[in-house]
Scaffold this active site. Sequence first.
Site, PDB file in Angstrom:
ATOM      1  CG  HIS A 122      -3.542 124.056 -29.854  1.00  0.00           C
ATOM      2  ND1 HIS A 122      -4.712 123.376 -29.541  1.00  0.00           N
ATOM      3  CD2 HIS A 122      -2.662 123.107 -30.296  1.00  0.00           C
ATOM      4  CE1 HIS A 122      -4.543 122.090 -29.781  1.00  0.00           C
ATOM      5  NE2 HIS A 122      -3.321 121.902 -30.239  1.00  0.00           N
ATOM      6  CG  HIS A 160      -3.479 117.655 -29.369  1.00  0.00           C
ATOM      7  ND1 HIS A 160      -2.488 117.305 -30.274  1.00  0.00           N
ATOM      8  CD2 HIS A 160      -3.125 117.098 -28.181  1.00  0.00           C
ATOM      9  CE1 HIS A 160      -1.579 116.578 -29.662  1.00  0.00           C
ATOM     10  NE2 HIS A 160      -1.937 116.433 -28.392  1.00  0.00           N
TER      11      HIS A 160
END
Length: 307
Positions: A122, A160
């Site tokens: 991320h 994710h």
Amino acid sequence: MTILYTHPSSKEHETPMGHPERIARIEAIEPALDALQGLTRKTAPMGTKDQAALAHPMAYIDWVESAIPAQGIKQLDADTHVSPKSYVAAMHAVGAICAAVDDVLTGADKTAFCATRPPGHHAERSTPMGFCLFGTVAIGAKYALSQGLERVAIVDFDVHHGNGTQDLCWEDARIMFVSSHQMPLWPGSGAAQETGAHNTIINHPLPPMSSGADLMAAYDETILPRLAAHKPEMLFLSAGFDAHADDPLANLNFSTEEFAQITRKLCTFAKEHCAGRVVSTLEGGYDLDALAESVAAHVSVLMEYSQ
């Protein structure tokens, strides 16, 4: 029989009480990995700023280092926290994946797994995000290219979207990035139409309650043919296990055995197209029992395809 990179600093990166990305994650997978016979165990070296700068501006790397508190825990964004050893832990994750690339390129083994934290997928170019400080897998891919490879691929099966890896690879035609992820879900990116500057980004959103079988069908029908056309010389895996049915942060229904099947499918691809070269690094997974079982299943398959 697969090289395993670890470092004690992964257990020194402290997060607030109750935070899902916690030291207990590494403590949970250690006995599962210890039970696997034949792993080649290595201590991760400290990564260098030049290695991290393959994906991030030096000013950002220096900022992360300077943001580390002398004591206690400091919040960098809504989800990302650092403590006195966090920079060291993150740089050992960088060092682990670069050392793994060296080992696989020189033929020490064909497969490697980096059991380090914090995770990385991320972290954007100049932004820490989602528990992540540096884009570990993107750094590894760019490091492999700096060592003479012409094309590589990254497959991210974390629940994710790997928004950071996408950001770091968006402009690089040499890297194909594949992310399968639940949608809708944080961070909200990863729509199928996000394809990168050179059409080398493949996003495959999965609706809630999808299974690993749904993903494997997508691999067979769409993803693996696209990967084959890219002709990667090494395959990187962002190995997140939070798509497990027991994970508390999302709503996919992968089983431990399906993670093994996914790994087997990707290793078979690597054997056919990448000279068997696979470097995997730990991303998410927050139910400790499911994480331990899934990591063991994943690494067991990597061991089947090593050497």
